[in-house]
Design an enzyme around this catalytic site. Sequence first.
Site, mmCIF file in Angstrom:
data_model
loop_
_atom_site.group_PDB
_atom_site.id
_atom_site.type_symbol
_atom_site.label_atom_id
_atom_site.label_comp_id
_atom_site.label_asym_id
_atom_site.label_seq_id
_atom_site.Cartn_x
_atom_site.Cartn_y
_atom_site.Cartn_z
ATOM 1 N N HIS A 6 16.480 -13.012 -11.212
ATOM 2 C CA HIS A 6 16.127 -13.516 -12.537
ATOM 3 C C HIS A 6 17.354 -14.054 -13.250
ATOM 4 C CE1 HIS A 6 11.881 -12.387 -13.199
ATOM 5 N NE2 HIS A 6 12.141 -11.664 -12.129
ATOM 6 N N SER B 200 10.764 -20.435 -15.760
ATOM 7 C CA SER B 200 11.755 -19.793 -16.634
ATOM 8 C C SER B 200 12.164 -20.717 -17.773
ATOM 9 C CB SER B 200 12.998 -19.380 -15.842
ATOM 10 O OG SER B 200 12.718 -18.277 -15.027
ATOM 11 N N PHE C 23 19.526 -8.772 -17.949
ATOM 12 C CA PHE C 23 18.555 -8.301 -18.930
ATOM 13 C C PHE C 23 17.278 -9.094 -18.708
ATOM 14 C CE2 PHE C 23 16.457 -8.780 -23.075
ATOM 15 C CZ PHE C 23 16.322 -7.453 -23.448
ATOM 16 N N VAL D 155 9.492 -12.981 -22.207
ATOM 17 C CA VAL D 155 9.740 -13.573 -23.528
ATOM 18 C C VAL D 155 8.594 -14.435 -24.048
ATOM 19 C CG1 VAL D 155 12.232 -13.467 -23.278
ATOM 20 C CG2 VAL D 155 11.006 -15.555 -22.589
#
Length: 173
Positions: free
Chosen positions: A75, A92, A127, A131
């Site tokens: 990621h 993404s 992290f 979202v």
Amino acid sequence: MSKQEVVLTTTDEAEFVTLLGSVYEHSPWVAEQLWRLKLRHPASSYDDILKVQQAMRDIVDASTEEEKLILLRAHPDLAGKAALSGELTDASKSEQAGAGLDQCSEDELAHFLQLNDEYHSKFGFPFIMAVKGATKAQILAGFIERNPNDWQTEFDRAMREVHKIAEFRLAEF
């Protein structure tokens, strides 16, 4: 028979993996394993996207800790170097843009880069937060809230977030 069912029950392995291989970021192995399961189970196992979602989740959950770490490390950082260099996957890129991360001021960007570096240094993976529907402020709050966690707590949380991201992506299929 839904469009999803037709596609998932009639495609060959290459097309199946192409269609579902990006549900888990840069981890087509999940779709490859799902294809092998598909060969052993009736088409009704793929008659709706919720069954596909659960099957993919089960594959990831049954993987080793090392495989999960590889998945987490696949990621990108949020508002990080991959975004700045244009290296994000389409999914993404869309997810981060939806949260306004493509519209950061210089100060906001510097803050995100600092938080990403601190988090990655502490945990060994980026992290991760689903979202979609979040704001920059909520994402920053997530960093602040989660950074004090111990490694196992954060690993488990990151895996839950990865599953949420997959759910969002499959919902758009």
